[in-house]
Enzyme design. Structure first.
Site: not given
Ligand code: FAD
Ligand code: SF4
Ligand code: SF4
Ligand code: FES
Lengths: 317, 569
Positions: B117, B212, B231, B233, B243, B246, B277, B345, B382
């Site tokens: 990666f 939030d 970041q 993309h 997305l 790549e 990137r 991203h 990141r």
């Molecule tokens: C297209 C894409 C591809 C990616 N690919 C990779 C990858 O290959 N490898 C990697 O390491 N990272 C990757 N990332 C980044 C990674 O996916 C995210 O940073 C990570 O999953 C975030 O997880 P989290 O648990 O912090 O939040 P999330 O999974 O976003 O969860 C947020 C949670 O909070 C809840 N929530 C939000 N606001 C409120 C509110 N006001 N009240 C109640 N609940 C609320 C939502 O309901 C949800 O359940 C990618 C991101 C994207 C966009």
């Protein structure tokens, strides 16, 4: 400018009615674009769910003109072309409780899913500290079923579910059971299988609706055939089970489809066998180590069982 | 009044890990609150993978190397003690996930497979085909079902209640019936995800990534750390920001402007489309800025042309990319080029976590994990595959931290909670009854446009000052925003209204942090200060909210093993 007439089934918690919107047609858009455009430009009270907008979160499934689609990855042009119309009718998914407009509730389905123990029951070879070993081929077995995004399209399309909400399991629940039954890391596949047997597995009508609409093209009916052939494998080990399985086969053969009155399967012997013998037999069938068509001759009633296997093979192919 | 020992806000990877660890082997009452059904969370969108130095594919790999790569990737803004803690714990985390049933792709020995990666000196990214986040999210949900974790689905966190620097509870709305509840709790884990939606349509993030929880912490007195680091993309689809892998550049796709030129020749004559990137992103935006793009404003774009690869190669090597373009942009790559533009991203900054081992914040009882916060292990940039890793790893430690907090603390008072809930009830009523005003969607779109154009990929003093002024105006306009739905039950218009308020607050902090960081570091790239300036800026930005005022401070970066050096790849 070409206009589309979009009728949406509204529900406010008490009353439901259809509301009409006129939307200018645009080329190269998605169904989700259409819904979002209506909401942001015409009616902020319209509710539907969506999140990822690229077919991975499973929130946006709706019915359009009577069939279920994922809104975000369904091209509007495809739908207009398929139905040869500029009039679209949106409704919430079938076989789900509706909360508002196109928004449905998932908790009851998850509650139902717990019947099949939709989690790994770790086998003894693994541990939290070192994980598991699993061959590439064995991983391939669980690759397709873990594509499921729990969008509910299959459940909405399912003809058996429509008449048998309490008895039958949603195709995605069968998929989940299958996923752990064939996962070599799971130590107790019978615990996922038993509830499948107890919940009208044989009532599937083979209408193929679930497979044809699944946005992830998960081979749901192949899985059902596999689960059934697992029942057959039980028959091999227990004559009681075989007889019952055969009865269903007969019914299918004579009438083309399963006779509702014959069902559901309820044979203690069968379930008992499932609990004890099936894990082994299952894995053998899966790994191709037992060829269902080459059964040991000693088992009584082998002719009947063999026919069953032929049927199972047919279903599979 | 509802009462829990621990409340987890968010049911993505971080939230569910936190809930699992907080509720393990004890009698604490734990609830997970999520505005969307758990398996819809954005963690599911992660495709590429999750980093851990298992050393399966390359036996010379080690947590130490992962540590070094992460620090270097962060452009030395990561806190090194936290990074070391993280990289040394990740291999165990993968085994734990394996044990939870995550279907990892496997190598020929049956071990978890690893792939190379960007920014990693060894192939250490564990994966499950192209759906790594999805399968992790689902496996964690299954574990939660198994362990009877209590979910409050479609509940929306409105605000946190803090008295004398201590957490007392939170106020949330049950979206389905529209009731607003004060909830008493001894501790909380905020795991609400990133805030890429400050750029609205120009992000790869899900539509609900509005920060939030980050905004609620900010409001409650916790500073935002390093919010300016965002970041981008290079290849998001033009209409939706989705997305585009790549791989399309990797396989030899051309980037073309309005005049039909392969414009990368101007910026990276040797590497062309295969440049890094950030350089590709900047080049595309320059073309658009200088009038050589297609379309206008937020819908401008350039083209990615793959036709010269031929049908066979496209079908063999890039079937998913083709499908994506077909479904979301209505374009068949075999016959036509696809419109693309960079997309926001990931948000490196967020809630200031002050102790990485417990993921606690300066306010007693409030913990945070995942993309909503900044520990900081990502610093100014990141590495791919480090976020899902961050989410599960620190999710776990935040859960343990919150458990300890809950065992140590007792319930606070309820007066302020009641007051806060009542204030929200009044607000809900006011917004429901409002029949005129400024369209909230218009405010949202103008915010996105301002942020994209002036606090986006390129940054300069004068443009950012302008952006800050515009954001302030929008914050004023928001006071008269109109949502348009009078109903009590499932009033998503009201939810959107609150979300827009949150992105406004956060965007202002992003602009402020960016304006004041007079250097280029990691993802923060300034035309007027093109180089890194360690002497003045090797430090974390901390932005506090005192009422309407934002106050900026800086905090030192923890450096243990690696002294800053020039970042070259
Ligand atoms: C297209 C894409 C591809 C990616 N690919 C990779 C990858 O290959 N490898 C990697 O390491 N990272 C990757 N990332 C980044 C990674 O996916 C995210 O940073 C990570 O999953 C975030 O997880 P989290 O648990 O912090 O939040 P999330 O999974 O976003 O969860 C947020 C949670 O909070 C809840 N929530 C939000 N606001 C409120 C509110 N006001 N009240 C109640 N609940 C609320 C939502 O309901 C949800 O359940 C990618 C991101 C994207 C966009
Ligand atoms: S094939 Fe079976 S499971 Fe699928 S929709 Fe038809 S009845 Fe339902
Ligand atoms: S099996 Fe297919 S249609 Fe059914 S929920 Fe899963 S992804 Fe959706
Ligand atoms: S919006 Fe996520 S699947 Fe459609």
């Amino acid at each position: 400018m070409e206009m589309m007439t979009v009728k949406i089934k509204r529900f406010d918690g008490r009353n439901s009615y259809y509301q009409k919107y006129e939307v200018p047609y645009e080329k190269g858009k998605t169904i989700l674009w259409l819904l979002t455009t209506i909401r942001e430009e015409q009616d902020p009270t319209l509710n539907f769910t969506s999140a990822c907008r690229h077919a991975i979160c499973g929130s946006c499934a709706v019915q359009i003109n009577g069939n279920a689609f994922l809104a975000c990855n369904t091209p509007l042009d495809d739908v207009l072309d398929t139905y040869k119309t500029m009039n679209l009718t949106f409704e919430p998914l079938k076989n789900f409780e509706v909360i508002k407009d196109l928004v449905i509730v998932w908790e009851p389905k998850m509650e139902k899913m717990t019947k099949v123990k939709p989690w790994i029951i770790p086998g003894e070879e693994g541990s939290k500290e070192i994980g598991f070993l699993q061959s590439e081929e064995d991983f391939q077995q669980i690759a397709a079923p873990t594509d499921c995004i729990l969008c509910g399209v299959c459940a909405s399309e399912c003809n058996q579910l429509a008449v048998n909400q309490d008895g039958y399991l949603e195709p995605f629940i069968l998929n989940k059971a299958y996923r752990y039954i064939v996962d070599t890391r799971d130590g107790a596949p019978e615990q996922h299988l038993k509830p499948v047997l107890e919940n009208d597995l044989w009532k599937c009508l083979h209408c193929m609706q679930c497979v044809s609409q699944c946005p992830k093209t998960i081979p749901l009916t192949d899985q059902i055939a596999f689960l059934r052939s697992a029942t057959m494998a039980m028959g091999e080990l227990d004559n009681q089970g075989a007889k019952h399985a055969y009865a269903f086969h007969d019914d299918v053969k004579n009438k083309g489809r399963l006779n509702e009155t014959m069902l559901p399967i309820k044979t203690d012997g069968l379930v008992q066998t499932a609990l004890t013998k099936i894990p082994f037999a299952l894995r053998m069938v899966k790994k191709g180590k037992i060829n269902p068509l080459h059964m040991p001759k000693q088992i009584s009633g082998i002719q009947e069982v063999r026919k069953l296997y032929e049927y199972a093979e047919e279903v599979k192919s | 009044m509802l009462k829990f020992d621990v409340v987890v806000v968010g049911a993505g990877g971080a939230g569910m890990m936190a809930a699992l660890s907080a509720s393990e082997k004890n009698n604490l009452k734990v609830a997970v609150l999520s505005k969307i059904f758990p398996t819809r969370s954005h963690t599911g969108a992660a495709q590429g993978g999750i980093n851990a130095a298992m050393g399966y594919r390359d036996s010379t790999d080690s947590p130490e190397k992962h540590f070094r790569d992460t620090v270097k990737g962060s452009d030395f803004l990561a806190d090194q003690d936290a990074v070391e803690f993280f990289t040394s714990g990740m291999p165990d985390m993968i085994s734990e996930l394996d044990y939870y049933g995550v279907p990892f792709s496997r190598d020929e020995k049956g071990q978890v497979a690893q792939r190379p990666f960007g920014g990693a000196s060894s192939p250490r990214t564990c994966y499950s085909a192209d759906k790594t986040g999805h399968v992790i999210l689902h496996a964690l949900y299954e574990q939660c079902l198994k362990n009877h974790v209590q979910f409050l689905n479609e509940w929306f966190l409105l605000s946190l209640v803090v008295e004398d620097g201590k957490f007392e509870g939170l106020v949330a709305m049950d979206i389905r019936d529209g009731k607003i509840h004060p909830i008493q709790a001894k501790s909380v884990v905020i795991a609400s995800g990133g805030f890429g939606r400050i750029y609205w349509s120009r992000t790869t993030n899900a539509i609900n990534m509005t920060g939030d929880g980050t905004a609620a912490c900010f409001e409650a007195g916790i500073p935002l750390k390093d919010p300016e680091f965002i970041q981008f993309h290079p290849t998001g689809l033009a209409q939706t920001g989705v997305l585009l892998s790549e791989a399309c550049r990797g396989e030899g796709g051309y980037l073309i402007n309005k005049d039909g030129e392969r414009f990368m020749a101007r910026y990276a004559p040797e590497k062309m489309e295969l440049g890094p990137r950030d350089l590709v992103s900047r080049s595309i935006e320059t073309e658009i800025k200088e009038g050589r793009g297609f379309g206008e404003g937020m819908t401008s774009y350039v083209l990615m042309d793959l036709r010269h690869l031929g049908e066979k190669k496209i079908m063999e090597r890039l079937p998913q990319v083709r499908e994506l373009a077909l479904e979301f942009e209505g374009v068949d790559l075999i016959k036509e080029p696809v419109p693309i533009r960079p997309s926001c991203h990931y948000t490196m900054g967020g809630i200031h976590v002050s102790d990485y081992k417990t993921c606690s914040t300066p306010i007693e009882g409030i913990h945070a994990a995942g993309e909503c916060c900044s520990v900081s292990i990502h610093g100014a940039n990141r590495l791919g595959g480090n976020s899902v890793a961050d989410v599960v790893f620190f999710g776990k430690y935040a859960g343990l931290g919150a458990k300890e907090s809950a065992m140590r603390r007792s319930f606070g008072r309820t007066e302020k909670l009641e007051q806060e809930a009542n204030a929200w009830k009044t607000k809900f009523k006011t917004i429901r009854e409002k029949t005129t005003g400024v369209s909230m969607f218009s405010i949202r779109n103008r915010l996105a446009e301002t942020m994209w154009n002036y606090v986006g990929i390129f940054r300069t003093e004068s443009e950012m000052a302008q952006a800050l002024a515009t954001v302030d105006e929008l914050i004023e306009e928001y006071k008269d925003a109109y949502a348009g739905d009078a109903s009590v039950k499932y009033n998503m218009a009201f939810i959107n209204y609150v979300e827009i308020g949150n992105i406004l607050k956060l965007a202002r902090a992003v602009a402020m942090g960016a304006l004041n960081r007079r250097e280029s570091r990691g993802s923060h790239s300034r035309g007027d200060y093109p180089t890194r300036n360690d002497e003045q800026f090797l430090k974390h930005t901390l932005i506090y909210k005192d009422g309407e005022n934002y106050r900026l401070e800086y905090a030192p970066v923890t450096i243990t093993n690696y002294q800053p050096e020039e970042r070259k790849y």
